[in-house]
Design a protein around this motif. Structure first.
Motif, PDB file in Angstrom:
ATOM      1  N   ILE A  74      53.635  15.047  50.825  1.00 35.65           N
ATOM      2  CA  ILE A  74      53.048  14.549  51.951  1.00 35.65           C
ATOM      3  C   ILE A  74      54.241  13.488  52.571  1.00 35.65           C
ATOM      4  O   ILE A  74      54.538  12.416  52.017  1.00 35.65           O
ATOM      5  CB  ILE A  74      52.076  13.694  51.553  1.00 35.65           C
ATOM      6  N   GLY A  75      54.672  13.749  53.665  1.00 34.02           N
ATOM      7  CA  GLY A  75      55.899  13.319  54.240  1.00 34.02           C
ATOM      8  C   GLY A  75      57.105  14.074  54.177  1.00 34.02           C
ATOM      9  O   GLY A  75      57.362  14.576  52.967  1.00 34.02           O
ATOM     10  N   ILE A 125      63.313  11.232  52.510  1.00 32.31           N
ATOM     11  CA  ILE A 125      63.222  11.630  51.048  1.00 32.31           C
ATOM     12  C   ILE A 125      62.496  12.935  50.905  1.00 32.31           C
ATOM     13  O   ILE A 125      62.544  13.612  50.213  1.00 32.31           O
ATOM     14  CB  ILE A 125      62.582  10.635  50.443  1.00 32.31           C
ATOM     15  N   SER A 148      52.872  13.383  59.407  1.00 33.12           N
ATOM     16  CA  SER A 148      51.511  13.157  60.353  1.00 33.12           C
ATOM     17  C   SER A 148      51.459  13.712  61.622  1.00 33.12           C
ATOM     18  O   SER A 148      50.153  13.787  62.130  1.00 33.12           O
ATOM     19  CB  SER A 148      51.762  11.480  60.734  1.00 33.12           C
ATOM     20  N   ILE A 157      55.759   8.559  52.215  1.00 32.61           N
ATOM     21  CA  ILE A 157      55.387   8.161  53.741  1.00 32.61           C
ATOM     22  C   ILE A 157      55.594   6.655  53.557  1.00 32.61           C
ATOM     23  O   ILE A 157      55.544   5.902  52.489  1.00 32.61           O
ATOM     24  CB  ILE A 157      54.110   8.549  54.147  1.00 32.61           C
TER      25      ILE A 157
HETATM   26  N1  LIG Z   1      65.271   6.928  52.797  1.00 32.57           N
HETATM   27  C1  LIG Z   1      65.816   6.870  51.413  1.00 32.57           C
HETATM   28  O1  LIG Z   1      66.696   7.235  50.937  1.00 32.57           O
HETATM   29  C2  LIG Z   1      64.654   6.395  50.474  1.00 32.57           C
HETATM   30  C3  LIG Z   1      64.895   6.402  49.155  1.00 32.57           C
HETATM   31  C4  LIG Z   1      64.077   6.172  48.281  1.00 32.57           C
HETATM   32  C5  LIG Z   1      62.628   5.852  48.546  1.00 32.57           C
HETATM   33  N2  LIG Z   1      62.509   5.794  49.922  1.00 32.57           N
HETATM   34  C6  LIG Z   1      60.756   5.635  50.282  1.00 32.57           C
HETATM   35  O2  LIG Z   1      60.130   6.371  50.504  1.00 32.57           O
HETATM   36  C7  LIG Z   1      59.381   6.225  51.599  1.00 32.57           C
HETATM   37  C8  LIG Z   1      59.764   7.273  52.512  1.00 32.57           C
HETATM   38  O3  LIG Z   1      60.830   7.053  53.012  1.00 32.57           O
HETATM   39  P1  LIG Z   1      61.605   7.983  53.946  1.00 32.57           P
HETATM   40  O4  LIG Z   1      63.010   7.313  54.296  1.00 32.57           O
HETATM   41  O5  LIG Z   1      61.412   9.401  53.849  1.00 32.57           O
HETATM   42  O6  LIG Z   1      60.898   7.721  55.520  1.00 32.57           O
HETATM   43  P2  LIG Z   1      61.016   8.460  56.772  1.00 32.57           P
HETATM   44  O7  LIG Z   1      62.133   8.832  56.911  1.00 32.57           O
HETATM   45  O8  LIG Z   1      60.588   7.358  57.951  1.00 32.57           O
HETATM   46  O9  LIG Z   1      60.060   9.695  56.896  1.00 32.57           O
HETATM   47  C9  LIG Z   1      58.549   9.237  56.638  1.00 32.57           C
HETATM   48  C10 LIG Z   1      57.763  10.608  56.572  1.00 32.57           C
HETATM   49  O10 LIG Z   1      56.344  10.225  56.456  1.00 32.57           O
HETATM   50  C11 LIG Z   1      55.588  10.883  57.532  1.00 32.57           C
HETATM   51  N3  LIG Z   1      54.360  10.059  57.548  1.00 32.57           N
HETATM   52  C12 LIG Z   1      54.224   8.965  58.084  1.00 32.57           C
HETATM   53  N4  LIG Z   1      53.157   8.384  58.175  1.00 32.57           N
HETATM   54  C13 LIG Z   1      52.220   9.537  57.837  1.00 32.57           C
HETATM   55  C14 LIG Z   1      50.856   9.816  57.505  1.00 32.57           C
HETATM   56  N5  LIG Z   1      49.807   8.829  57.992  1.00 32.57           N
HETATM   57  N6  LIG Z   1      50.408  10.831  56.990  1.00 32.57           N
HETATM   58  C15 LIG Z   1      51.160  11.564  56.705  1.00 32.57           C
HETATM   59  N7  LIG Z   1      52.709  11.558  56.760  1.00 32.57           N
HETATM   60  C16 LIG Z   1      53.190  10.434  57.203  1.00 32.57           C
HETATM   61  C17 LIG Z   1      56.445  11.085  58.751  1.00 32.57           C
HETATM   62  O11 LIG Z   1      56.064  12.017  59.418  1.00 32.57           O
HETATM   63  P3  LIG Z   1      55.908  11.625  61.020  1.00 32.57           P
HETATM   64  O12 LIG Z   1      57.384  11.559  61.424  1.00 32.57           O
HETATM   65  O13 LIG Z   1      55.309  13.177  61.602  1.00 32.57           O
HETATM   66  O14 LIG Z   1      55.083  10.685  61.425  1.00 32.57           O
HETATM   67  C18 LIG Z   1      57.767  11.277  58.046  1.00 32.57           C
HETATM   68  O15 LIG Z   1      57.716  12.776  57.661  1.00 32.57           O
HETATM   69  C19 LIG Z   1      59.230   5.032  51.897  1.00 32.57           C
HETATM   70  O16 LIG Z   1      58.525   4.260  51.322  1.00 32.57           O
HETATM   71  C20 LIG Z   1      60.873   4.824  51.430  1.00 32.57           C
HETATM   72  O17 LIG Z   1      60.941   3.165  51.262  1.00 32.57           O
HETATM   73  C21 LIG Z   1      63.277   6.159  50.991  1.00 32.57           C
END
Ligand SMILES: NC(=O)c1ccc[n+]([C@@H]2O[C@H](COP(=O)([O-])OP(=O)(O)OC[C@H]3O[C@@H](n4cnc5c(N)ncnc54)[C@H](OP(=O)(O)O)[C@@H]3O)[C@@H](O)[C@H]2O)c1
Length: 217
Positions: free
Chosen positions: A9-10, A14, A34, A70
């Motif tokens: 989910i997401g 990541i 989403s 997400i």
């Molecule tokens: N980036 C990193 O290196 C990293 C490392 C460790 C942990 N994290 C944590 O992991 C989480 C995700 O980070 P990310 O960097 O992967 O974020 P991201 O690149 O912004 O991706 C977010 C994902 O979540 C989806 N999403 C958002 N709202 C949603 C909803 N209501 N229902 C279903 N899907 C939804 C988005 O889909 P849409 O685009 O369709 O909205 C997108 O696919 C965050 O809490 C972040 O702090 C990130």
């Protein structure tokens, strides 16, 4: 338990990288976001025949394990019923600039994964993969027993679920360091020593012990 399919989910930084890692290790994946499955065609094509896209409900229902990855501000959208009884891996972190201020997190009364567990009372939430940069998921893994193998923290309230996630981490190339229950997850939140850098298990244990609450930093 046998894990064949991992639901995501997401599918952002990541989520898509965990999907790549899972497919590389022979798992089926169902990715969701989403905006709907049609927006994930490129990713599914890249991931190959073990991957398909679905709605968040479909990804939740299909996964033997489901990863919620997400922005924290949206966790109330995560489907509850199809995740009942399942292991749910939470990669989330709290960034007030992105997520808005959440009083309970600002005061550190709860941890981010406890909020997801509260939303999914019948699921077994395990915190994992929250402190490694997405790209490093596919570059930093090494076989078990490798010298100075990278370690990642897990936390959770269910010992059996943590054992399953420990095995998954090992298969993906990482040692696991257990920080304890979800309420101890703050020890690996942003601005703690273990958050971000490459660490062995021994180093990460020291980092967890050295972590300080925001109010004490
Ligand atoms: N980036 C990193 O290196 C990293 C490392 C460790 C942990 N994290 C944590 O992991 C989480 C995700 O980070 P990310 O960097 O992967 O974020 P991201 O690149 O912004 O991706 C977010 C994902 O979540 C989806 N999403 C958002 N709202 C949603 C909803 N209501 N229902 C279903 N899907 C939804 C988005 O889909 P849409 O685009 O369709 O909205 C997108 O696919 C965050 O809490 C972040 O702090 C990130």
């Amino acid at each position: 338990m046998t894990v064949k399919t991992i639901g995501l989910i997401g599918a952002g930084h990541i989520g898509s990288q965990l999907a790549r890692l899972a497919v590389q290790h022979g798992y089926e994946v169902v990715v969701s976001n989403s905006r709907g499955p049609d927006t994930l065609n490129d990713l599914v094509r890249e991931l190959g025949p073990r991957a398909r896209a679905g709605t968040t409900e479909q990804a939740a229902a299909a996964g033997d394990i489901v990863v919620v990855t997400i922005p924290l501000k949206n966790i109330s959208d995560v489907p509850v019923e199809p995740l009942a009884g399942k292991i749910v891996i939470d990669t989330g972190n709290y960034y007030p600039q992105r997520d808005g201020h959440i009083a309970e997190l600002d005061s550190e009364e709860v941890t981010t994964s406890e909020l997801l567990q509260r939303h999914l009372p019948a699921s077994k939430v395990v915190k994992a993969f929250n402190h490694i940069y997405a790209a490093q998921l596919t570059t930093d893994g090494e076989p078990a027993g490798s010298k100075n193998r990278r370690a990642l923290v897990i936390a959770g309230d269910d010992a059996a679920a943590k054992a399953v996630v420990t095995n998954l981490l090992d298969e993906f190339g990482f040692d696991a360091v257990d920080a304890g229950p979800l309420k101890e997850g703050w020890r690996i939140q942003r601005d703690t020593p273990g958050y971000g850098p490459r660490r062995t298990a021994e180093e990460l244990r020291k980092d967890l012990a050295a972590a300080r609450r925001y109010a004490d930093q």
